[in-house]
Design an enzyme around this catalytic site. Structure first.
Site, PDB file in Angstrom:
ATOM      1  N   ASP A 181       0.755  -6.357  -1.505  1.00 23.68           N
ATOM      2  CA  ASP A 181       0.850  -6.203  -0.051  1.00 23.68           C
ATOM      3  C   ASP A 181       1.547  -4.877   0.211  1.00 23.68           C
ATOM      4  O   ASP A 181       2.769  -4.774   0.063  1.00 23.68           O
ATOM      5  CB  ASP A 181       1.641  -7.366   0.551  1.00 23.68           C
ATOM      6  CG  ASP A 181       1.716  -7.285   2.064  1.00 23.68           C
ATOM      7  OD1 ASP A 181       0.751  -6.812   2.689  1.00 23.68           O
ATOM      8  OD2 ASP A 181       2.754  -7.702   2.620  1.00 23.68           O
ATOM      9  N   GLU A 212      -4.380  -5.487   0.074  1.00 21.33           N
ATOM     10  CA  GLU A 212      -4.784  -5.716   1.456  1.00 21.33           C
ATOM     11  C   GLU A 212      -5.164  -4.390   2.102  1.00 21.33           C
ATOM     12  O   GLU A 212      -4.502  -3.373   1.881  1.00 21.33           O
ATOM     13  CB  GLU A 212      -3.631  -6.365   2.237  1.00 21.33           C
ATOM     14  CG  GLU A 212      -4.040  -6.840   3.604  1.00 21.33           C
ATOM     15  CD  GLU A 212      -2.957  -7.674   4.247  1.00 21.33           C
ATOM     16  OE1 GLU A 212      -3.133  -8.902   4.316  1.00 21.33           O
ATOM     17  OE2 GLU A 212      -1.936  -7.101   4.655  1.00 21.33           O
ATOM     18  N   ASP A 223       6.779 -10.813   2.183  1.00 21.86           N
ATOM     19  CA  ASP A 223       5.899  -9.803   1.582  1.00 21.86           C
ATOM     20  C   ASP A 223       5.341 -10.284   0.245  1.00 21.86           C
ATOM     21  O   ASP A 223       4.179 -10.044  -0.082  1.00 21.86           O
ATOM     22  CB  ASP A 223       6.638  -8.473   1.410  1.00 21.86           C
ATOM     23  CG  ASP A 223       7.068  -7.884   2.751  1.00 21.86           C
ATOM     24  OD1 ASP A 223       6.221  -7.752   3.645  1.00 21.86           O
ATOM     25  OD2 ASP A 223       8.267  -7.569   2.895  1.00 21.86           O
TER      26      ASP A 223
END
Length: 168
Positions: free
Chosen positions: A8, A67, A139
């Protein structure tokens, strides 16, 4: 079995999560957050690169997913996030891995069932799919969700099939 790392991207906090995938079964290996250090952008990016490189060396994933960046109202913030995302894509590529990319809504829909889920819902569903684990924070939960999404969308299973064919 295939080991997958989900990342992430973030300039201050870059979440990471490692899972093992064996068919439809997933199991937790590790998760955490790389916290950037340094006064300027270059130092912060270098810090993230070094931390993520050590994680790759420690856990030796065979597949990676990141992502995708979404564009928000703050153009400067989006550009900085893009630079952190570059680190998140570069480090696995340096290890010889191709990197799967998933939109935030795809990750949320895969893990939660709803494309506009909030961080709390993602954290809850990651805990449901990987029971008993200690998650290093939101996260890291997002990174585990990205790895789970990659496993469900064929990134990990396609690699497993290729490895099985090559060793046969």
């Amino acid at each position: 079995m295939i080991r997958v790392i989900g990342i992430d991207p973030g300039l201050r906090n870059m979440g990471w999560g490692v899972i093992d995938v064996a068919g439809s079964r997933i199991s937790h290996v590790a998760n955490g957050v790389c916290v950037s250090e340094g006064a300027d952008l270059g130092s912060r990016l270098l810090s993230l690169h070094g931390q993520l490189t050590r994680i790759m060396a420690s856990y030796r994933p065979q597949s990676a997913a990141v992502e995708q960046t979404f564009v928000n109202k703050d153009g400067a913030g989006t550009l900085k996030l893009g630079q952190a995302r570059g680190i998140a894509m570069l480090v696995p590529a340096q290890a010889g891995l191709s990197v799967g990319e998933y939109a935030p809504n795809t990750v949320k829909k895969t893990v939660v069932g709803v494309g506009h889920a909030d961080k709390g819902q993602v954290l809850h569903m990651v805990r449901m799919q990987l029971p008993g684990i200690e998650i290093a924070g939101p996260d890291a939960a997002d990174a585990l969700a990205i790895a789970i999404c990659h496993a469900h969308h064929g990134g990990a299973s396609t690699l497993a099939q290729a490895v099985a064919r090559a060793s046969a």
